[in-house]
Design an enzyme around this catalytic site. Structure first.
Site, PDB file in Angstrom:
ATOM      1  N   GLY A  62       1.507   4.176  -2.866  1.00  0.00           N
ATOM      2  CA  GLY A  62       2.102   5.420  -3.344  1.00  0.00           C
ATOM      3  C   GLY A  62       2.590   6.218  -2.166  1.00  0.00           C
ATOM      4  O   GLY A  62       2.577   5.719  -1.038  1.00  0.00           O
ATOM      5  N   GLY A  63       3.016   7.445  -2.421  1.00  0.00           N
ATOM      6  CA  GLY A  63       3.519   8.292  -1.351  1.00  0.00           C
ATOM      7  C   GLY A  63       2.467   8.553  -0.294  1.00  0.00           C
ATOM      8  O   GLY A  63       2.762   8.725   0.881  1.00  0.00           O
ATOM      9  N   PHE A  64       1.205   8.513  -0.716  1.00  0.00           N
ATOM     10  CA  PHE A  64       0.084   8.846   0.171  1.00  0.00           C
ATOM     11  C   PHE A  64      -0.327   7.693   1.062  1.00  0.00           C
ATOM     12  O   PHE A  64      -0.884   7.880   2.116  1.00  0.00           O
ATOM     13  CB  PHE A  64      -1.102   9.203  -0.710  1.00  0.00           C
ATOM     14  CG  PHE A  64      -1.308   8.157  -1.761  1.00  0.00           C
ATOM     15  CD1 PHE A  64      -1.987   6.986  -1.471  1.00  0.00           C
ATOM     16  CD2 PHE A  64      -0.763   8.309  -3.035  1.00  0.00           C
ATOM     17  CE1 PHE A  64      -2.120   6.007  -2.418  1.00  0.00           C
ATOM     18  CE2 PHE A  64      -0.913   7.316  -3.978  1.00  0.00           C
ATOM     19  CZ  PHE A  64      -1.596   6.176  -3.673  1.00  0.00           C
ATOM     20  N   GLY A  65      -0.076   6.458   0.628  1.00  0.00           N
ATOM     21  CA  GLY A  65      -0.574   5.300   1.354  1.00  0.00           C
ATOM     22  C   GLY A  65      -0.842   4.147   0.418  1.00  0.00           C
ATOM     23  O   GLY A  65      -0.123   3.965  -0.558  1.00  0.00           O
ATOM     24  N   LYS A  73      -8.620   4.167  -1.275  1.00  0.00           N
ATOM     25  CA  LYS A  73      -7.298   4.750  -1.041  1.00  0.00           C
ATOM     26  C   LYS A  73      -7.199   5.086   0.434  1.00  0.00           C
ATOM     27  O   LYS A  73      -8.000   5.849   0.964  1.00  0.00           O
ATOM     28  CB  LYS A  73      -7.156   6.004  -1.900  1.00  0.00           C
ATOM     29  CG  LYS A  73      -5.820   6.666  -1.840  1.00  0.00           C
ATOM     30  CD  LYS A  73      -5.595   7.442  -3.123  1.00  0.00           C
ATOM     31  CE  LYS A  73      -5.289   8.896  -2.855  1.00  0.00           C
ATOM     32  NZ  LYS A  73      -5.163   9.653  -4.090  1.00  0.00           N
ATOM     33  N   VAL A  87      -3.643   1.485  -1.803  1.00  0.00           N
ATOM     34  CA  VAL A  87      -4.948   1.359  -2.435  1.00  0.00           C
ATOM     35  C   VAL A  87      -5.391  -0.105  -2.375  1.00  0.00           C
ATOM     36  O   VAL A  87      -4.618  -1.011  -2.711  1.00  0.00           O
ATOM     37  CB  VAL A  87      -4.913   1.815  -3.913  1.00  0.00           C
ATOM     38  CG1 VAL A  87      -6.296   1.674  -4.531  1.00  0.00           C
ATOM     39  CG2 VAL A  87      -4.436   3.240  -4.020  1.00  0.00           C
ATOM     40  N   LEU A 110      -3.920  -3.155  -4.162  1.00  0.00           N
ATOM     41  CA  LEU A 110      -3.774  -2.889  -5.603  1.00  0.00           C
ATOM     42  C   LEU A 110      -2.488  -2.134  -5.901  1.00  0.00           C
ATOM     43  O   LEU A 110      -1.923  -2.235  -6.976  1.00  0.00           O
ATOM     44  CB  LEU A 110      -4.959  -2.058  -6.101  1.00  0.00           C
ATOM     45  CG  LEU A 110      -6.313  -2.757  -6.168  1.00  0.00           C
ATOM     46  CD1 LEU A 110      -7.398  -1.755  -6.503  1.00  0.00           C
ATOM     47  CD2 LEU A 110      -6.273  -3.865  -7.215  1.00  0.00           C
ATOM     48  N   GLY A 111      -2.065  -1.317  -4.951  1.00  0.00           N
ATOM     49  CA  GLY A 111      -0.839  -0.558  -5.190  1.00  0.00           C
ATOM     50  C   GLY A 111      -0.535   0.339  -4.017  1.00  0.00           C
ATOM     51  O   GLY A 111      -1.342   0.470  -3.091  1.00  0.00           O
ATOM     52  N   ASP A 165      -0.705  16.407 -12.029  1.00  0.00           N
ATOM     53  CA  ASP A 165       0.075  15.181 -11.852  1.00  0.00           C
ATOM     54  C   ASP A 165      -0.375  14.101 -12.843  1.00  0.00           C
ATOM     55  O   ASP A 165      -0.567  12.954 -12.473  1.00  0.00           O
ATOM     56  CB  ASP A 165      -0.040  14.684 -10.406  1.00  0.00           C
ATOM     57  CG  ASP A 165       1.109  13.737 -10.035  1.00  0.00           C
ATOM     58  OD1 ASP A 165       2.113  13.691 -10.786  1.00  0.00           O
ATOM     59  OD2 ASP A 165       1.006  13.037  -9.020  1.00  0.00           O
TER      60      ASP A 165
END
Ligand SMILES: *[C@@H]1O[C@H](CO)[C@@H](O)[C@H](O)[C@H]1NC(C)=O
Ligand SMILES: *[C@@H]1O[C@H](CO)[C@@H](O)[C@H](O)[C@H]1NC(C)=O
Ligand SMILES: *[C@@H]1O[C@H](CO)[C@@H](O)[C@H](O)[C@H]1NC(C)=O
Ligand SMILES: *[C@@H]1O[C@H](CO)[C@@H](O)[C@H](O)[C@H]1NC(C)=O
Ligand SMILES: *[C@@H]1O[C@H](CO)[C@@H](O)[C@H](O)[C@H]1NC(C)=O
Ligand SMILES: *[C@@H]1O[C@H](CO)[C@@H](O)[C@H](O)[C@H]1NC(C)=O
Ligand SMILES: *[C@@H]1O[C@H](CO)[C@@H](O)[C@H](O)[C@H]1NC(C)=O
Ligand SMILES: *[C@@H]1O[C@H](CO)[C@@H](O)[C@H](O)[C@H]1NC(C)=O
Ligand SMILES: *[C@@H]1O[C@H](CO)[C@@H](O)[C@H](O)[C@H]1NC(C)=O
Ligand SMILES: *[C@@H]1O[C@H](CO)[C@@H](O)[C@H](O)[C@H]1NC(C)=O
Ligand SMILES: *[C@@H]1O[C@H](CO)[C@@H](O)[C@H](O)[C@H]1NC(C)=O
Length: 857
Positions: A539-542, A558, A544, A536-537, A659
């Protein structure tokens, strides 16, 4: 973050040092670095050895150069030496340099970044031919006290926040050097010692920032801006700049009235000629004994020509203002004074200032109609007037017709109007008036339609509803009883929860959420072993992933980047579990479970089929979506406000999200929104005072006090929420690229603030995909105002989330008369899995809002 890399690559390309010299610089002690830089400087200045006598091998022995006892270069004073050439890129390595004066030469080329010069106190580069000033020029110049950049042909550049770090700044002089855009809204607020601020002959627009208020600026020069808009808006802030001795505002587009300057007891020079200032010259100008030079020419000043003391030099060029008589000190005709007091009550609008000339109102004054030298009719309709209706209309006894329709006048209709002996007709329709209608004589035709708050007290209020409604009293009674029942139910539930919470009180730990553990096999199965097609997307974390559980429930997973599970990533992971298992609300994304398995760290959420708000706001075209209508945007704003309000206060503890941004707001199929991503959430301490934290969050959404000091309060979220409101209105990203040659960027807050100051251009800032009619525009204006409040510089000036909920839900209700009050209470109670997800009552029942509201009052 694109911005950082952009700047970074620019810095690198500018440095352009040979590998050798870089090696040399890194491996030498400070004094030999200084010597290297000085030799480079000598090289890059033409004829330095002959004209400056810089021949000694040791730069500390050079003329105009001073060194410290440990042979570091501290001063370079080569102003006005007929020098040509350029500055070496490594000049910023002179980290002990305190004073650098290069002014009045003909040096050219770009200025190097001087961001290593943290000892530099005095810098003068004025009167040269420098072509470029880098965006990071002021970084680390924390010791700077005086700065002169005047008269350089820089390509356009912006005053950025990096200047805020120079807390000791006393002098900032940058006349005629192509500073563009605006004076930042907080400029000067950190500089308690700023005495001189000169930004004349630049390319500035926008208004005077509030941060000037109460500053200790003594000399302010902002005259002669070259941009099309020039500096504009009101000059009221100067009434609080009590240290001023001289102020040059001439040749701009300032408007509004002259402020009271009686507190400016040191003011000697006041120049505001060539602007659009209207209204009368306040007595404080004539009475200020320190004043020596006054320049008011070419404005729209009204009333009597002021009579200054003979020791004051006055440049007033009377013909170019709108004074009633040219003789100083001679009073205007009483009728003129009456009309000016009427103009005052609507803020001396330009239309009167420009069109009321001389001392005889019957001599073709705008909006007035006379018979035999007496005013018989006044028509001020459709002039966008704001303010109130002056009671002084009543002294124009010849008046027969008074038309003030289609403006934005507020306040009540003055009783004094009833004393007008010849009055035939009064039309105040379509304003924002309130109160009761005075009792005019029966033969006067009075039109007050289109003023929602004017009470027509002859008609009993319930009658109106009854006659307009298909519902009987019986329905109201049922409603009242229904409301009472729901209140009772809610009360019992709250009591129950409270009791339960007491039983479970104590600190919350991850362990407590054990029942939420989901096995890795279940997740692998649901996501087709983290299949590409389910992403799905990222980000900096990993990453999804989308997934489907055995029972058909859709989930979002996530997955923290394996291998790089850093300390902070782990912290975010824990935070998210703790927060999400504690707070549950229909406008917060709910956590279904989590999984810890060797290197895998997985969080499982409810699936939000419509994805993020940024998808619908910024990428709708690429994704084949329809642009969001205004009502949908409003509803999303209310949803987010409710979720954050709950985080802040309604939950039993106060959490700060830190955030908030469109990519952390998720939408369901009904387009209702939930706030997600709780990795940065902080527990606010009791009493909600500020906590010092490591900076988290995203550039563009950070509140200024948080960015500068790292102090975080719930008001940090309010700021980010304001940014989101601005984005809902404008459809723009949080960082906006300006079309300057250097591709400068600017935060949406500053951008929005400026556009809003130019009232006539605000509609251009609105997302072009929004269908604008009058109602939408009014609604947008209210949200814009709210957004500006939320983004106030000072946290204490920002409203609470509950206020934003009130304002926004009021707008949604007004829009589609809908949400019943009872329903609202029920919803903010926080049940996640409410079956009825629709807010809007069927259209045939719009009367409910009125009725329930009325019953509450
Ligand atoms: C440098 O100085 C010499 C003599 O002092 C002069 O002939 C020459 O033109 C100068 N060069 C420049 C670039 O000013
Ligand atoms: C700098 O050096 C010059 C001699 O080159 C000397 O006259 C002057 O006093 C020095 N200035 C300071 C501030 O030390
Ligand atoms: C810089 O040097 C020039 C020429 O010597 C002088 O006129 C000017 O006052 C100096 N500027 C500062 C800020 O000291
Ligand atoms: C600079 O040049 C002008 C004219 O060329 C000359 O009069 C002046 O003395 C020079 N100044 C210095 C410091 O060399
Ligand atoms: C300054 O130098 C530029 C070239 O770099 C030249 O075109 C210009 O005429 C010079 N100006 C003066 C005042 O000497
Ligand atoms: C700026 O200051 C920071 C901290 O004070 C330092 O880490 C950084 O290296 C400095 N930048 C430069 C270019 O000196
Ligand atoms: C710098 O140049 C401006 C405009 O050319 C001039 O008015 C001013 O006196 C110069 N400043 C100095 C210190 O020579
Ligand atoms: C300001 O900069 C722009 C380019 O960024 C340039 O076109 C313009 O000529 C400059 N104006 C002045 C007065 O130097
Ligand atoms: C500015 O001055 C006005 C009166 O002149 C005063 O009412 C107001 O509180 C002042 N504001 C600040 C921020 O000092
Ligand atoms: C101008 O004259 C008035 C009275 O004649 C006096 O109070 C004031 O101080 C004088 N102002 C200046 C700047 O000399
Ligand atoms: C204006 O009206 C007053 C009475 O309201 C009347 O006495 C006067 O004559 C009128 N003026 C003219 C010029 O007719």
């Amino acid at each position: 973050m694109g911005l950082t890399t952009h700047l970074g690559s620019r810095v690198l390309s500018l440095l352009n040092l040979s590998l050798f010299s870089l090696f040399f610089l890194v491996h030498s002690d400070s004094s030999s670095i200084d010597a290297t830089v000085m030799l480079d400087l000598k090289q890059s200045l033409n004829n330095a050895s002959s004209s400056l006598g810089w021949t000694d091998p040791d730069p500390c022995n050079w003329q105009y150069v001073n060194c410290s006892y440990d042979r570091r270069v501290t001063r370079i004073q080569i102003g006005n030496r007929n020098l040509t050439g350029f500055l070496p890129q490594n000049l910023g390595f002179l980290t002990a340099l305190k004073s650098l004066n290069l002014s009045c030469n003909n040096l050219s080329g770009p200025l190097p970044s001087l961001d290593g010069l943290s000892s530099l106190q005095d810098l003068s580069l004025s009167n040269n031919s420098f072509s470029y000033i880098p965006a990071d020029f002021f970084f680390n110049m924390t010791s700077l006290e005086s700065l002169y950049l005047d008269n350089n042909p820089f390509s356009r550049w912006l005053l950025t926040d990096s200047i805020q770090a120079a807390l000791n700044l006393r002098i900032f002089s940058a006349n005629a050097c192509n500073v563009t855009w605006i004076i930042p809204y907080n400029f000067g607020s950190h500089h308690r010692r700023l005495r001189i601020l000169h930004l004349a002959f630049n390319d500035l627009q926008g208004g005077l920032p509030d941060s000037f208020m109460g500053s200790s600026i003594q000399s302010l020069k902002l005259n002669g801006q070259q941009s099309i808009y020039k500096l504009n808006g009101s000059i009221d802030v100067i009434q609080n700049m009590t240290q001023l001795t001289e102020i040059y505002l001439h040749s701009n587009n300032f408007m509004g009235t002259l402020p009271d300057i009686s507190r400016l007891t040191r003011l000697k020079t006041f120049s505001v000629r060539d602007n659009n200032i209207s209204g009368q010259v306040p007595a404080s100008f004539v009475n200020l004994s320190s004043l020596k030079v006054v320049s008011l020419a070419n404005n729209l000043l009204q009333g009597p020509t002021p009579k200054f003391n003979s020791n004051v030099t006055v440049d007033m060029n009377n013909g170019s203002n709108s004074f009633c008589l040219s003789d100083p000190g001679v009073a205007c005709d009483p009728l003129v004074n009456t009309l000016l007091s009427i103009a005052e009550s609507v803020g001396y609008p330009m239309v009167f200032a420009e069109n009321w000339k001389g001392n005889d109102p019957c001599n073709a004054w705008f909006g007035l109609y006379c018979q035999n030298g007496n005013i018989t009719a006044i028509n001020f309709s459709n002039l966008h007037l704001t303010g109130t209706i002056s009671a002084n209309f009543s002294s124009i006894t010849s008046l027969q017709i008074l038309i003030l329709a289609n403006n934005n006048l507020a306040g009540s209709i003055p009783n004094d109007l009833t004393t007008l002996p010849n009055l035939i007709q009064v039309n105040v329709s379509n304003n924002q008036l309130s109160g009761t209608i005075p009792s005019f004589k029966s033969d006067v035709i009075v039109d007050t339609d289109g003023n929602p708050n004017v009470k027509k007290d002859s008609v009993p209020p319930l009658e109106t509803y009854k006659s307009g409604s298909r519902y009987s009293i019986g329905v109201y009674v049922v409603l009242v009883i229904g409301c009472v029942c729901v209140f009772l139910f809610v009360g019992i539930m709250i009591y129950y929860l409270y009791w339960r919470k007491k039983k479970h009180s104590g600190d919350f730990h991850v362990i407590e959420a054990e029942h939420m553990v989901i096995s890795i096999h279940v997740i692998r199965n649901a996501t087709n072993n983290f299949g590409q097609e389910n992403i799905l997307g990222r980000g900096g974390f990993g990453t999804v992933y989308k997934g489907r559980l055995y029972d058909g429930t859709m989930i979002a997973v996530k997955r923290m980047e394996s291998g790089v599970v850093s300390e902070s990533g782990w912290d975010q992971f824990k935070t998210e579990i703790v927060v999400l298992s504690k707070v549950r609300h229909r406008h917060l994304v709910s956590l279904i479970g989590y999984c810890l398995d060797r290197n895998e760290r997985l969080l499982v959420y409810e699936y939000m089929p419509q994805g993020t708000l940024s998808r619908h706001l910024f990428r709708w075209k690429e994704e084949g979506l329809k642009p969001l209508e205004w009502l949908k945007r409003l509803t999303i704003a209310v949803d987010v406000a409710r979720g954050v309000e709950y985080l802040h206060g309604l939950a039993d503890q106060s959490f700060i999200h830190r955030d908030l941004k469109p990519s952390n707001i998720l939408l369901g199929d009904d387009m209702h929104a939930k706030v997600g991503d709780f990795g940065f959430v902080r527990l606010a301490p009791n009493g909600k005072s500020s906590v010092l934290t490591k900076l988290a969050g995203t550039f563009g959404y950070l509140a200024p006090e948080y960015a500068v000091t790292g102090k975080v309060t719930i008001k940090v979220d309010v700021f980010s929420f304001g940014v989101i409101l601005m984005q809902l209105i404008t459809g723009r990203k949080a960082v906006i690229e300006l079309e300057t040659e250097q591709d400068e960027f600017i935060g949406i807050v500053t951008w929005f603030h400026t556009i809003r100051m130019q009232k006539n251009t605000f509609h251009m800032a609105i997302d072009p995909t929004i269908d604008l009619d009058e109602e939408v525009l009014a609604s947008i204006n209210t949200v814009a105002e709210l957004a500006s409040q939320c983004c106030a510089n000072k946290p204490s000036h920002r409203p609470d989330m509950s206020h934003t909920v009130n304002v926004l839900s009021g707008l949604v209700q007004h829009w589609k008369p809908s949400t019943s009050h009872c329903d609202e209470v029920f919803r903010s109670f926080g049940d996640v899995k409410s079956k009825d997800d629709s807010y809007i009552f069927p259209n045939e029942r719009p009367q409910f809002t009125h009725i329930t509201k009325n019953l509450d009052e």
